[in-house]
Design an enzyme around this catalytic site. Structure first.
Site, PDB file in Angstrom:
ATOM      1  N   HIS A  88       0.833  -1.214   0.000  1.00  0.00           N
ATOM      2  CA  HIS A  88       0.000   0.000   0.000  1.00  0.00           C
ATOM      3  C   HIS A  88       0.860   1.255   0.000  1.00  0.00           C
ATOM      4  O   HIS A  88       1.879   1.308   0.681  1.00  0.00           O
ATOM      5  CB  HIS A  88      -1.003   0.002   1.158  1.00  0.00           C
ATOM      6  CG  HIS A  88      -0.431   0.069   2.529  1.00  0.00           C
ATOM      7  ND1 HIS A  88      -0.263   1.259   3.208  1.00  0.00           N
ATOM      8  CD2 HIS A  88       0.001  -0.889   3.376  1.00  0.00           C
ATOM      9  CE1 HIS A  88       0.240   1.014   4.406  1.00  0.00           C
ATOM     10  NE2 HIS A  88       0.428  -0.276   4.541  1.00  0.00           N
ATOM     11  N   ASP A  90      -0.574   4.339   0.546  1.00  0.00           N
ATOM     12  CA  ASP A  90      -1.132   5.390   1.415  1.00  0.00           C
ATOM     13  C   ASP A  90      -0.441   5.327   2.775  1.00  0.00           C
ATOM     14  O   ASP A  90       0.112   4.297   3.157  1.00  0.00           O
ATOM     15  CB  ASP A  90      -2.661   5.250   1.578  1.00  0.00           C
ATOM     16  CG  ASP A  90      -3.080   3.944   2.260  1.00  0.00           C
ATOM     17  OD1 ASP A  90      -2.492   2.885   1.956  1.00  0.00           O
ATOM     18  OD2 ASP A  90      -4.003   3.991   3.108  1.00  0.00           O
ATOM     19  N   ASP A 121       6.145   1.785   6.600  1.00  0.00           N
ATOM     20  CA  ASP A 121       4.732   1.398   6.459  1.00  0.00           C
ATOM     21  C   ASP A 121       4.052   2.290   5.434  1.00  0.00           C
ATOM     22  O   ASP A 121       3.502   3.300   5.772  1.00  0.00           O
ATOM     23  CB  ASP A 121       4.054   1.518   7.836  1.00  0.00           C
ATOM     24  CG  ASP A 121       2.629   1.012   7.844  1.00  0.00           C
ATOM     25  OD1 ASP A 121       2.199   0.415   6.858  1.00  0.00           O
ATOM     26  OD2 ASP A 121       1.944   1.249   8.857  1.00  0.00           O
ATOM     27  N   GLU A 155      -5.205   1.241   2.401  1.00  0.00           N
ATOM     28  CA  GLU A 155      -5.050   0.209   3.428  1.00  0.00           C
ATOM     29  C   GLU A 155      -5.272   0.789   4.813  1.00  0.00           C
ATOM     30  O   GLU A 155      -5.894   0.156   5.675  1.00  0.00           O
ATOM     31  CB  GLU A 155      -3.651  -0.426   3.330  1.00  0.00           C
ATOM     32  CG  GLU A 155      -3.491  -1.717   4.124  1.00  0.00           C
ATOM     33  CD  GLU A 155      -3.078  -1.525   5.573  1.00  0.00           C
ATOM     34  OE1 GLU A 155      -3.127  -2.492   6.325  1.00  0.00           O
ATOM     35  OE2 GLU A 155      -2.713  -0.395   5.958  1.00  0.00           O
ATOM     36  N   GLU A 156      -4.761   1.993   5.031  1.00  0.00           N
ATOM     37  CA  GLU A 156      -4.834   2.579   6.370  1.00  0.00           C
ATOM     38  C   GLU A 156      -6.251   3.015   6.746  1.00  0.00           C
ATOM     39  O   GLU A 156      -6.501   3.410   7.878  1.00  0.00           O
ATOM     40  CB  GLU A 156      -3.870   3.772   6.490  1.00  0.00           C
ATOM     41  CG  GLU A 156      -2.398   3.426   6.238  1.00  0.00           C
ATOM     42  CD  GLU A 156      -1.748   2.562   7.330  1.00  0.00           C
ATOM     43  OE1 GLU A 156      -2.453   2.118   8.250  1.00  0.00           O
ATOM     44  OE2 GLU A 156      -0.535   2.330   7.240  1.00  0.00           O
ATOM     45  N   ASP A 182       4.581  -5.963   4.628  1.00  0.00           N
ATOM     46  CA  ASP A 182       3.936  -4.857   5.350  1.00  0.00           C
ATOM     47  C   ASP A 182       3.876  -5.187   6.840  1.00  0.00           C
ATOM     48  O   ASP A 182       2.977  -4.748   7.549  1.00  0.00           O
ATOM     49  CB  ASP A 182       2.529  -4.623   4.767  1.00  0.00           C
ATOM     50  CG  ASP A 182       1.885  -3.358   5.300  1.00  0.00           C
ATOM     51  OD1 ASP A 182       2.612  -2.456   5.736  1.00  0.00           O
ATOM     52  OD2 ASP A 182       0.633  -3.286   5.282  1.00  0.00           O
ATOM     53  N   THR A 317     -17.019  27.141  32.332  1.00  0.00           N
ATOM     54  CA  THR A 317     -17.950  26.346  33.125  1.00  0.00           C
ATOM     55  C   THR A 317     -19.150  25.917  32.285  1.00  0.00           C
ATOM     56  O   THR A 317     -20.098  26.683  32.097  1.00  0.00           O
ATOM     57  CB  THR A 317     -18.416  27.160  34.345  1.00  0.00           C
ATOM     58  OG1 THR A 317     -18.708  28.504  33.903  1.00  0.00           O
ATOM     59  CG2 THR A 317     -17.334  27.220  35.405  1.00  0.00           C
ATOM     60  N   ARG A 330      -9.120  -5.171  18.313  1.00  0.00           N
ATOM     61  CA  ARG A 330      -8.273  -6.077  17.516  1.00  0.00           C
ATOM     62  C   ARG A 330      -8.834  -7.479  17.700  1.00  0.00           C
ATOM     63  O   ARG A 330      -9.079  -7.905  18.839  1.00  0.00           O
ATOM     64  CB  ARG A 330      -6.830  -6.029  18.010  1.00  0.00           C
ATOM     65  CG  ARG A 330      -6.143  -4.698  17.818  1.00  0.00           C
ATOM     66  CD  ARG A 330      -5.554  -4.544  16.424  1.00  0.00           C
ATOM     67  NE  ARG A 330      -5.083  -3.177  16.221  1.00  0.00           N
ATOM     68  CZ  ARG A 330      -4.626  -2.711  15.074  1.00  0.00           C
ATOM     69  NH1 ARG A 330      -4.583  -3.483  14.000  1.00  0.00           N
ATOM     70  NH2 ARG A 330      -4.232  -1.468  14.967  1.00  0.00           N
TER      71      ARG A 330
HETATM   72  N1  BES Z   1       1.577  -2.285   8.308  1.00  0.00           N
HETATM   73  C1  BES Z   1       0.417  -2.243   9.124  1.00  0.00           C
HETATM   74  C2  BES Z   1       0.000  -3.603   9.664  1.00  0.00           C
HETATM   75  C3  BES Z   1       0.864  -4.107  10.779  1.00  0.00           C
HETATM   76  C4  BES Z   1       1.058  -3.347  11.897  1.00  0.00           C
HETATM   77  C5  BES Z   1       1.416  -5.332  10.702  1.00  0.00           C
HETATM   78  C6  BES Z   1       1.831  -3.808  12.934  1.00  0.00           C
HETATM   79  C7  BES Z   1       2.193  -5.810  11.723  1.00  0.00           C
HETATM   80  C8  BES Z   1       2.410  -5.051  12.853  1.00  0.00           C
HETATM   81  C9  BES Z   1      -0.741  -1.686   8.343  1.00  0.00           C
HETATM   82  O1  BES Z   1      -0.393  -0.679   7.452  1.00  0.00           O
HETATM   83  C10 BES Z   1      -1.723  -1.083   9.319  1.00  0.00           C
HETATM   84  O2  BES Z   1      -1.368  -0.242  10.085  1.00  0.00           O
HETATM   85  N2  BES Z   1      -2.945  -1.521   9.255  1.00  0.00           N
HETATM   86  C11 BES Z   1      -3.994  -0.979  10.027  1.00  0.00           C
HETATM   87  C12 BES Z   1      -5.253  -1.570   9.466  1.00  0.00           C
HETATM   88  C13 BES Z   1      -6.525  -0.997   9.973  1.00  0.00           C
HETATM   89  C14 BES Z   1      -6.627   0.459   9.657  1.00  0.00           C
HETATM   90  C15 BES Z   1      -7.692  -1.743   9.406  1.00  0.00           C
HETATM   91  C16 BES Z   1      -3.814  -1.319  11.492  1.00  0.00           C
HETATM   92  O3  BES Z   1      -3.330  -2.402  11.827  1.00  0.00           O
HETATM   93  O4  BES Z   1      -4.141  -0.464  12.310  1.00  0.00           O
HETATM   94 ZN    ZN Z   2       1.101  -0.841   6.432  1.00  0.00          ZN
END
Ligand code: BES
Ligand code: ZN
Length: 457
Positions: A88, A90, A121, A155-156, A182, A317, A330
């Protein structure tokens, strides 16, 4: 392949590779910010140009209702396996901006690292694949596997448009293995193959009362305060053992075999190192689980932000008219984001007092994923890592999410290889994000070696 030739070539092109990566890191492709739409588009075009320059064929942008997808392929190995590379372009927002030592979109090398938003990332890791392909072809001719590339710009924010695209373009994306960089390695020079990711369910919880802020002298004590209700609700989201208190939250959590827990406990781990990486005061989490288990095999609920009422200078206030929190959960196999969001909704309805209005707005989500590690592609990846790093990789899970992994598995029926080159302390999503340069160059070498290893597997 002549590995020495590959290694020497990559080592002697370090500054070229870095300068080129710098060109995409300069572009502010923040998907969460609608005002950056043009920049996001520009980033997609730049990546497409770089793919064409690397001799990738059929490079094109697929426009979506959101940000464009970048596709390209190189299919010159009849009868050989096809690898679909996903990444990704972004990035996450950059606030708080004043905590960056150098500006997020001015890539800067300091010490052994490259600093910029997206360096680890995921632009840096995505770029590894473009350079690995280009390098392989220049040095050794056509790779022995067929390659397809799909890079997305959302993706983000939950891969909202890639998901239906995969399901409706199964022929275009058809592959024997999906390859994704990633994720992070377990530590510096500790090569790792990741076989599990958590999923995600994100929502905004709003507590509303009056339609405007009220004078706390004239009304305080005689109406419900939304900030108090919100705090009360948040306090009821966990029990005293650090478990999520939503009824049925754990119903679908797959038990992790004892053998896997033993393997996890054999990985090198120290609280000191974990505290150094996180800068937190102490480890904390669900009772009865180790840190790695809390991160990898247990689901969680977190308040990402909480706001409402007066937070400016001085004192004012009021009884705020509303208060809200952004909450993420998660998830682990076999929890499903839609069901978990429904359970959250039902629990809030049950505990919210009738003196306010409480709203749950569902935001993005993604499903957890598990990858069978006995697959031949994982064996090939293990061998490629051993060639470059000179040691056996660790098999790890990660706490983060890549929503499309399960979709790739389901829609294409292909195994996913999570071959990450980041590190847990590279500040992804935070100020001063960076990429350890050695892993960047070793990543290029590993991916090129992997092409050879995948043949005949
Ligand atoms: N690169 C990360 C995923 C990741 C984070 C893998 C830490 C391993 C360890 C990815 O870009 C990400 O941050 N994804 C988001 C997805 C969410 C917005 C659905 C995440 O994990 O917060
Ligand atoms: Zn990522």
């Amino acid at each position: 392949m002549d590995y020495q030739k590959l290694s020497t070539y990559v080592d002697s092109h370090k500054s070229n590779f870095l300068n080129e990566l710098g060109e995409i890191l300069k572009i502010q492709s923040i998907s969460a910010d609608p005002s950056e739409k043009d920049e996001v588009h520009q980033c997609a075009e730049k990546i497409a140009d770089m793919m064409r320059a690397a001799s990738v064929e059929n490079v094109r942008l697929f426009e979506t209702e959101g940000n464009p997808l970048v596709y390209g392929d190189y299919i010159h190995a009849p009868g050989a396996p096809t690898v679909l590379v996903y990444g990704h372009y972004d990035v996450q927002p950059v606030d708080p901006l004043n905590e960056w030592e150098t500006p997020p979109f001015e890539p800067t090398v300091r010490g052994e690292d490259l600093y910029a938003r997206g360096s680890t990332d995921d632009k840096g890791q995505l770029f590894i694949h473009i350079k690995a392909f280009e390098t392989y072809r220049k040095l050794f001719g056509d790779p022995p596997v067929n390659l397809k590339f799909i890079f997305e710009g959302e993706e983000e924010i939950g891969s909202v448009h890639l998901d239906p695209f995969i399901r409706s373009h199964k022929d275009l994306l058809k592959a024997d293995t999906v390859l994704i960089s990633d994720t992070a390695m377990y530590g510096r020079d500790l090569p790792s193959v990741c076989y599990g990711l958590r999923g995600m369910a994100y929502l905004e919880l709003t507590v509303e009362n009056s339609s405007f802020d009220l004078h706390s002298g004239s009304f305080g004590g005689a109406v419900e305060n939304p900030a108090h209700v919100l705090a009360d609700i948040v306090s009821k989201l966990h029990d005293k053992y650090g478990r999520v208190a939503i009824p049925h939250f754990y119903d679908d959590v797959l038990a992790v075999p004892e053998e896997e827990r033993r393997e996890i406990s054999r990985l090198p781990y120290s609280d000191e190192e974990f505290l150094r990486q996180s800068s937190a005061v102490a480890p904390y989490g669900e009772f009865g689980y180790t840190t790695n288990e809390r991160l990898w095999i247990r689901p969680t609920l977190d308040v990402n932000g909480i706001y409402g009422g007066f937070t400016g200078e001085g004192a004012k206030t009021i009884i705020p008219s509303r208060a809200a929190a952004k909450i993420s959960m998660r998830l682990v196999p076999n929890q499903r984001s839609a069901e978990i969001l429904d359970l959250f909704d039902a629990y809030i309805k049950q505990i919210a007092p009738p003196t306010v209005r409480v709203l749950v707005r569902k935001m993005h989500s993604g499903e957890p994923a598990l990858i069978p590690i006995d697959h031949p592609s994982i064996k090939a990846t293990t061998e490629a890592l051993e060639t470059v790093f000179g040691k056996k990789p660790f098999y790890i899970r990660e706490g983060g999410s890549i929503p499309e992994v399960l979709t790739f598995q389901e829609a294409l029926g292909a195994p996913v290889v999570l071959l990450g080159f980041g590190l847990p302390d590279e500040n992804s999503h935070a100020p001063n994000e960076h990429l350890y340069l050695k892993h960047f160059f070793d990543g290029i070498k590993t991916v090129a070696v992997l092409y050879d290893k995948l043949v005949g597997k």
